[in-house]
Design a protein around this motif. Structure first.
Motif, PDB file in Angstrom:
ATOM      1  N   ILE A 103       0.835  -1.207   0.000  1.00 56.75           N
ATOM      2  CA  ILE A 103       0.000   0.000   0.000  1.00 56.75           C
ATOM      3  C   ILE A 103       0.865   1.251   0.000  1.00 56.75           C
ATOM      4  CG2 ILE A 103      -1.824   1.250   1.228  1.00 56.75           C
ATOM      5  CD1 ILE A 103      -2.731  -1.431   2.387  1.00 56.75           C
ATOM      6  N   THR A 104       1.975   1.204   0.712  1.00 58.91           N
ATOM      7  CA  THR A 104       2.891   2.350   0.732  1.00 58.91           C
ATOM      8  C   THR A 104       3.455   2.617  -0.659  1.00 58.91           C
ATOM      9  OG1 THR A 104       3.495   1.914   3.038  1.00 58.91           O
ATOM     10  CG2 THR A 104       4.994   3.298   1.755  1.00 58.91           C
ATOM     11  N   GLU A 105       3.838   1.569  -1.370  1.00 60.88           N
ATOM     12  CA  GLU A 105       4.373   1.730  -2.720  1.00 60.88           C
ATOM     13  C   GLU A 105       3.311   2.265  -3.677  1.00 60.88           C
ATOM     14  OE1 GLU A 105       7.592   1.360  -4.062  1.00 60.88           O
ATOM     15  OE2 GLU A 105       7.929   1.579  -1.910  1.00 60.88           O
ATOM     16  N   LEU A 106       2.084   1.807  -3.521  1.00 67.03           N
ATOM     17  CA  LEU A 106       0.996   2.343  -4.340  1.00 67.03           C
ATOM     18  C   LEU A 106       0.772   3.822  -4.043  1.00 67.03           C
ATOM     19  CD1 LEU A 106      -1.547  -0.614  -4.122  1.00 67.03           C
ATOM     20  CD2 LEU A 106      -0.316   0.135  -6.165  1.00 67.03           C
ATOM     21  N   TYR A 107       0.811   4.166  -2.764  1.00 66.01           N
ATOM     22  CA  TYR A 107       0.676   5.568  -2.377  1.00 66.01           C
ATOM     23  C   TYR A 107       1.808   6.407  -2.971  1.00 66.01           C
ATOM     24  CZ  TYR A 107       1.029   9.743   0.530  1.00 66.01           C
ATOM     25  OH  TYR A 107       1.151  11.038   0.962  1.00 66.01           O
ATOM     26  N   ASN A 108       3.022   5.918  -2.886  1.00 66.65           N
ATOM     27  CA  ASN A 108       4.162   6.643  -3.451  1.00 66.65           C
ATOM     28  C   ASN A 108       4.015   6.812  -4.964  1.00 66.65           C
ATOM     29  OD1 ASN A 108       5.369   6.853  -0.946  1.00 66.65           O
ATOM     30  ND2 ASN A 108       6.616   5.019  -1.210  1.00 66.65           N
ATOM     31  N   SER A 109       3.458   5.800  -5.606  1.00 69.07           N
ATOM     32  CA  SER A 109       3.239   5.875  -7.048  1.00 69.07           C
ATOM     33  C   SER A 109       2.284   7.013  -7.393  1.00 69.07           C
ATOM     34  CB  SER A 109       2.669   4.550  -7.568  1.00 69.07           C
ATOM     35  OG  SER A 109       3.587   3.500  -7.379  1.00 69.07           O
ATOM     36  N   PHE A 110       1.267   7.192  -6.574  1.00 67.78           N
ATOM     37  CA  PHE A 110       0.289   8.247  -6.830  1.00 67.78           C
ATOM     38  C   PHE A 110       0.866   9.622  -6.531  1.00 67.78           C
ATOM     39  CE2 PHE A 110      -2.699   5.071  -7.665  1.00 67.78           C
ATOM     40  CZ  PHE A 110      -3.889   5.639  -8.078  1.00 67.78           C
ATOM     41  N   THR A 111       1.652   9.726  -5.479  1.00 71.40           N
ATOM     42  CA  THR A 111       2.200  11.037  -5.125  1.00 71.40           C
ATOM     43  C   THR A 111       3.240  11.503  -6.136  1.00 71.40           C
ATOM     44  OG1 THR A 111       3.792   9.947  -3.650  1.00 71.40           O
ATOM     45  CG2 THR A 111       1.762  10.793  -2.655  1.00 71.40           C
ATOM     46  N   LYS A 112       3.897  10.553  -6.792  1.00 68.73           N
ATOM     47  CA  LYS A 112       4.859  10.930  -7.842  1.00 68.73           C
ATOM     48  C   LYS A 112       4.154  11.498  -9.066  1.00 68.73           C
ATOM     49  CE  LYS A 112       8.246   7.405  -6.540  1.00 68.73           C
ATOM     50  NZ  LYS A 112       8.848   6.097  -6.920  1.00 68.73           N
ATOM     51  N   LYS A 113       2.929  11.038  -9.273  1.00 69.38           N
ATOM     52  CA  LYS A 113       2.114  11.499 -10.398  1.00 69.38           C
ATOM     53  C   LYS A 113       2.888  11.417 -11.711  1.00 69.38           C
ATOM     54  CE  LYS A 113      -1.580  14.840 -11.127  1.00 69.38           C
ATOM     55  NZ  LYS A 113      -2.171  16.130 -10.757  1.00 69.38           N
ATOM     56  N   SER A 114       3.439  10.243 -11.929  1.00 69.11           N
ATOM     57  CA  SER A 114       4.221   9.992 -13.136  1.00 69.11           C
ATOM     58  C   SER A 114       3.464   9.037 -14.049  1.00 69.11           C
ATOM     59  CB  SER A 114       5.576   9.376 -12.763  1.00 69.11           C
ATOM     60  OG  SER A 114       6.260   8.950 -13.906  1.00 69.11           O
ATOM     61  N   ASN A 120      -2.813   0.595 -20.465  1.00 71.19           N
ATOM     62  CA  ASN A 120      -3.361   1.935 -20.710  1.00 71.19           C
ATOM     63  C   ASN A 120      -4.150   2.438 -19.509  1.00 71.19           C
ATOM     64  OD1 ASN A 120      -2.300   2.132 -23.326  1.00 71.19           O
ATOM     65  ND2 ASN A 120      -4.037   1.031 -24.199  1.00 71.19           N
ATOM     66  N   PHE A 121      -4.843   1.516 -18.857  1.00 73.42           N
ATOM     67  CA  PHE A 121      -5.590   1.869 -17.658  1.00 73.42           C
ATOM     68  C   PHE A 121      -4.657   2.363 -16.571  1.00 73.42           C
ATOM     69  CE2 PHE A 121      -7.571   0.626 -13.593  1.00 73.42           C
ATOM     70  CZ  PHE A 121      -8.800   1.239 -13.707  1.00 73.42           C
ATOM     71  N   ALA A 122      -3.529   1.688 -16.405  1.00 74.14           N
ATOM     72  CA  ALA A 122      -2.541   2.083 -15.385  1.00 74.14           C
ATOM     73  C   ALA A 122      -1.953   3.451 -15.689  1.00 74.14           C
ATOM     74  CB  ALA A 122      -1.432   1.047 -15.305  1.00 74.14           C
ATOM     75  N   LEU A 123      -1.735   3.759 -16.955  1.00 71.82           N
ATOM     76  CA  LEU A 123      -1.184   5.065 -17.330  1.00 71.82           C
ATOM     77  C   LEU A 123      -2.136   6.191 -16.918  1.00 71.82           C
ATOM     78  CD1 LEU A 123       0.272   4.468 -20.922  1.00 71.82           C
ATOM     79  CD2 LEU A 123       1.459   4.401 -18.719  1.00 71.82           C
ATOM     80  N   LYS A 124      -3.429   5.956 -17.106  1.00 68.91           N
ATOM     81  CA  LYS A 124      -4.406   6.970 -16.748  1.00 68.91           C
ATOM     82  C   LYS A 124      -4.560   7.098 -15.228  1.00 68.91           C
ATOM     83  CE  LYS A 124      -7.121   6.308 -20.968  1.00 68.91           C
ATOM     84  NZ  LYS A 124      -8.423   5.886 -21.541  1.00 68.91           N
ATOM     85  N   MET A 125      -4.402   5.990 -14.526  1.00 66.43           N
ATOM     86  CA  MET A 125      -4.559   6.003 -13.062  1.00 66.43           C
ATOM     87  C   MET A 125      -3.498   6.840 -12.379  1.00 66.43           C
ATOM     88  SD  MET A 125      -5.618   2.328 -11.556  1.00 66.43           S
ATOM     89  CE  MET A 125      -5.553   3.059  -9.924  1.00 66.43           C
ATOM     90  N   GLY A 126      -2.264   6.704 -12.838  1.00 66.15           N
ATOM     91  CA  GLY A 126      -1.137   7.304 -12.113  1.00 66.15           C
ATOM     92  C   GLY A 126      -0.811   8.712 -12.478  1.00 66.15           C
ATOM     93  N   TYR A 127      -1.694   9.345 -13.274  1.00 71.81           N
ATOM     94  CA  TYR A 127      -1.363  10.704 -13.688  1.00 71.81           C
ATOM     95  C   TYR A 127      -2.625  11.554 -13.786  1.00 71.81           C
ATOM     96  CZ  TYR A 127       0.765  14.505 -16.352  1.00 71.81           C
ATOM     97  OH  TYR A 127       1.224  15.725 -16.752  1.00 71.81           O
TER      98      TYR A 127
END
Length: 298
Positions: A249-260, A291-298
């Motif tokens: 969950i921490t890694e997922l959170y970090n992925s979102f905060t990077k907004k990459s 493609n779904f993942a690309l839209k999720m993280g940015y």
């Protein structure tokens, strides 16, 4: 003797619909109840309505906040004031089916929490031909990952055992109290779902849901992104997570905060585990998941 069920009902300027909701609660087929009402500094006739009911129904106990606590902390206070073996959450403007408590109690089994479905109605209690969850919804083999990015355990549908309180308190200040509760119950696999419409959930101009939709209408995507990020931030700190799950969950959170857009960890998770994270969404092939993942993280 039947166990006592406490209803935790939070009010805030709810005078318009409160009479109908209280009537549906007091007329339940399950009779051994108490109704804990915590008012969050209402300025309309809410208090007068509750006090009128209180005179005739000793099951009702009213508490008034001197200062506004806000949504989550007001429900936390209401829950701590309950004394029943079971606790049900109530919104101030819904209408309960008269056998709601009886059915939930009969189906909770060894679980800590049970939730049900609802049908949407308008300001005049007209059916809007829409339900909160799909009529085909089921828990199946879901694990906690299915509650990381969206919530399907809605507060006004739940009944839970008193033992569960030790796991959910304190409720975080931010986020959604019911999302928090649902995640914890699912994490420990102590959750049940009764696929019945036991609540007439009212949608109107002053409802919380409607206000949020209006406020976010111009920036829906950004609002949903921030909602997911905040939820991950909250859930990663749940005290009873295993080391492995906390890391995930921490890694997922970090992925979102990077907004990459090209976040390797998030993309890998979505490609490998999309059905676990989104069991209610359509099936996707590998390219669609990418493609779904690309839209999720940015």
């Amino acid at each position: 003797m039947q166990p006592l069920i406490s209803i935790a009902l939070c009010t805030y300027n709810g005078a318009k619909y409160l009479h109908q909701q209280l009537t549906s609660i007091l007329n339940q087929t399950y009779k051994n109840i108490e109704v804990i009402i915590v008012d969050d500094s209402s300025t309309d006739d809410t208090i007068d309505i509750v006090k009128t009911f209180e005179k005739s129904y000793p099951q009702i106990k009213l508490y008034q906040n001197k200062q506004n606590l806000g949504f989550n902390k007001n429900f936390e206070k209401a829950i701590t004031l309950t004394t029943g073996d079971y606790i049900a959450i109530s919104d101030q403007d819904d209408i309960w089916e008269l056998n709601k408590l009886e059915l939930l109690l009969n189906h909770i089994g060894e679980n800590w929490l049970i939730f049900s479905n609802s049908v949407f109605v308008d300001e005049h209690n007209n059916d809007l031909n829409k339900t909160l969850l799909q009529q085909t919804s089921e828990l199946g083999k879901r694990d906690f990952r299915s509650l990381l990015f969206y919530n399907f355990v809605t507060g006004h549908t739940v009944l839970f055992k008193r033992i569960f309180i030790t796991y959910i308190l304190p409720i975080p200040n931010e986020g959604y109290y019911d999302w928090w509760m649902g995640f914890i119950a699912l994490y420990h696999q102590k959750i049940a779902y009764l696929n019945s419409n036991l609540t007439r959930h009212r949608i109107h101009s002053s409802s919380v849901m409607n206000k949020e939709e209006q406020a976010n209408s111009s920036k829906q995507n950004e609002a949903r992104f921030l909602e997911k990020t905040k939820n991950l931030e909250i859930l990663k700190d749940y005290a009873n997570l295993s080391t492995e799950d906390k890391h995930l969950i921490t890694e997922l959170y970090n992925s979102f905060t990077k907004k990459s857009r090209y976040n390797t960890f998030l993309i890998t998770q979505m490609i490998r585990n999309y059905p676990y994270y989104f069991p209610d969404l359509k099936k996707r092939n590998l390219i669609s998941r990418f493609n779904f993942a690309l839209k999720m993280g940015y």
